[in-house]
Design an enzyme around this catalytic site. Structure first.
Site, PDB file in Angstrom:
ATOM      1  N   LEU A 101      32.467  40.216  41.063  1.00 55.98           N
ATOM      2  CA  LEU A 101      33.834  40.262  40.931  1.00 55.98           C
ATOM      3  C   LEU A 101      34.251  39.997  39.500  1.00 55.98           C
ATOM      4  O   LEU A 101      33.449  39.168  38.885  1.00 55.98           O
ATOM      5  CB  LEU A 101      34.764  39.282  41.870  1.00 55.98           C
ATOM      6  CG  LEU A 101      34.672  39.524  43.124  1.00 55.98           C
ATOM      7  CD1 LEU A 101      35.417  38.290  44.012  1.00 55.98           C
ATOM      8  CD2 LEU A 101      35.564  40.925  43.351  1.00 55.98           C
ATOM      9  N   ASP A 102      35.266  40.456  38.780  1.00 59.11           N
ATOM     10  CA  ASP A 102      35.502  40.289  37.157  1.00 59.11           C
ATOM     11  C   ASP A 102      35.677  38.681  36.972  1.00 59.11           C
ATOM     12  O   ASP A 102      35.816  38.124  38.115  1.00 59.11           O
ATOM     13  CB  ASP A 102      36.672  41.127  36.906  1.00 59.11           C
ATOM     14  CG  ASP A 102      36.380  42.786  36.892  1.00 59.11           C
ATOM     15  OD1 ASP A 102      34.887  43.126  37.001  1.00 59.11           O
ATOM     16  OD2 ASP A 102      37.171  43.449  37.069  1.00 59.11           O
ATOM     17  N   PHE A 103      35.544  38.331  35.813  1.00 60.26           N
ATOM     18  CA  PHE A 103      35.895  37.201  35.366  1.00 60.26           C
ATOM     19  C   PHE A 103      37.029  36.178  36.185  1.00 60.26           C
ATOM     20  O   PHE A 103      36.762  35.147  36.475  1.00 60.26           O
ATOM     21  CB  PHE A 103      35.800  36.994  33.995  1.00 60.26           C
ATOM     22  CG  PHE A 103      35.871  35.549  33.315  1.00 60.26           C
ATOM     23  CD1 PHE A 103      34.753  34.882  33.249  1.00 60.26           C
ATOM     24  CD2 PHE A 103      37.085  35.087  32.561  1.00 60.26           C
ATOM     25  CE1 PHE A 103      34.675  33.675  32.663  1.00 60.26           C
ATOM     26  CE2 PHE A 103      36.895  33.989  31.998  1.00 60.26           C
ATOM     27  CZ  PHE A 103      35.733  33.120  31.979  1.00 60.26           C
ATOM     28  N   HIS A 184      35.711  47.737  36.468  1.00 53.27           N
ATOM     29  CA  HIS A 184      37.190  47.428  36.554  1.00 53.27           C
ATOM     30  C   HIS A 184      38.200  48.591  37.290  1.00 53.27           C
ATOM     31  O   HIS A 184      39.068  49.020  36.584  1.00 53.27           O
ATOM     32  CB  HIS A 184      37.675  47.373  34.948  1.00 53.27           C
ATOM     33  CG  HIS A 184      37.220  46.328  34.052  1.00 53.27           C
ATOM     34  ND1 HIS A 184      37.144  45.123  34.697  1.00 53.27           N
ATOM     35  CD2 HIS A 184      36.615  46.161  32.878  1.00 53.27           C
ATOM     36  CE1 HIS A 184      36.732  44.169  33.841  1.00 53.27           C
ATOM     37  NE2 HIS A 184      36.434  44.744  32.674  1.00 53.27           N
TER      38      HIS A 184
END
Length: 230
Positions: A101-103, A184
């Site tokens: 998962l992104d930041f 993304h």
């Protein structure tokens, strides 16, 4: 790896000796006598010949984490805290993340030391639906759902996304189900409409849903039936 190959790789046995061991039913995998040379030896398997342990095996570990914002989906990072830093577990170096998962994206994250299990979960051909709760800067028009179902062209990769399902929950909120995990991807899909994603939270992967009892940063071991979902 096949058990005959596993045994043949050991300096003590040649191929003829291996065949004899199997025929005489002197080999056990996880306590079960095997005679089929095609029997599989996994990294977690306990392998014995007579009363000698050739591979003790190690326990497979599976965790569900409620990822908070502001940490990296990585095993190590020189600048930021990682999701593994949230785990109070021994031998964390053996663990890896199954589907990042992104930041600042929150929600369901799976962590394991079972490479075969995580590959089944993440390989594109499985097409496991991943469901996200999304909040956006601008209103979400109903026409988004038609475009998402049709697929959106990403010029950088020269590809069109797989059909996705969008359910409107409010003027600026929705639930999105996708079967891919491109860079993304959700943000870029909404970016097609020049609509910025403000919040992104993964609720489920396949039939596995994030445990509502877990607060951000908390985790628990997966139950047997949850592991067998993949």
């Amino acid at each position: 790896m096949r058990v005959d190959r596993f045994l043949s790789n050991l300096p003590r046995y040649n191929r003829q000796q291996v065949r004899l061991l199997l025929v005489e039913k002197r080999v056990r995998i996880d306590g079960k006598v095997v005679s089929d040379p095609h029997s599989e030896v996994l990294e977690f398997s306990r392998v014995e010949v007579d009363d000698e342990v050739l591979q003790s095996g190690k326990p497979a570990r599976y965790f569900m984490l409620h990822k908070p914002p502001g940490c990296v989906s990585a095993t190590r990072d020189p600048q930021h805290a990682t999701v593994l830093d949230l785990l109070d577990e021994p031998h964390k170096d053996d663990l890896h993340i199954a589907g990042r998962l992104d930041f600042n994206t929150t929600g369901l994250l799976l962590i394991t030391n079972d490479g075969a299990w995580s590959r089944r979960l993440t390989q594109p051909q499985t097409k496991l639906p991943k469901v996200y709760y999304v909040e956006t800067e601008q209103h979400i028009d109903p026409s988004y759902a038609l475009k998402f179902a049709e697929g959106i062209y990403f010029a950088f990769e020269d590809l069109t996304t797989q059909p996705a399902q969008l359910e409107l929950l409010g003027p600026r909120s929705a639930r999105l189900s996708i079967v891919e995990g491109r860079y993304h991807q959700v943000k870029r899909m909404f970016g097609f409409f020049n609509n910025k994603v403000l919040r992104l939270h993964r609720e489920s992967i396949g039939e596995l849903t994030l445990d509502h009892a877990l607060k951000p940063g908390e985790y628990r071991a997966l139950r047997t039936e949850e592991i067998h979902l993949f």
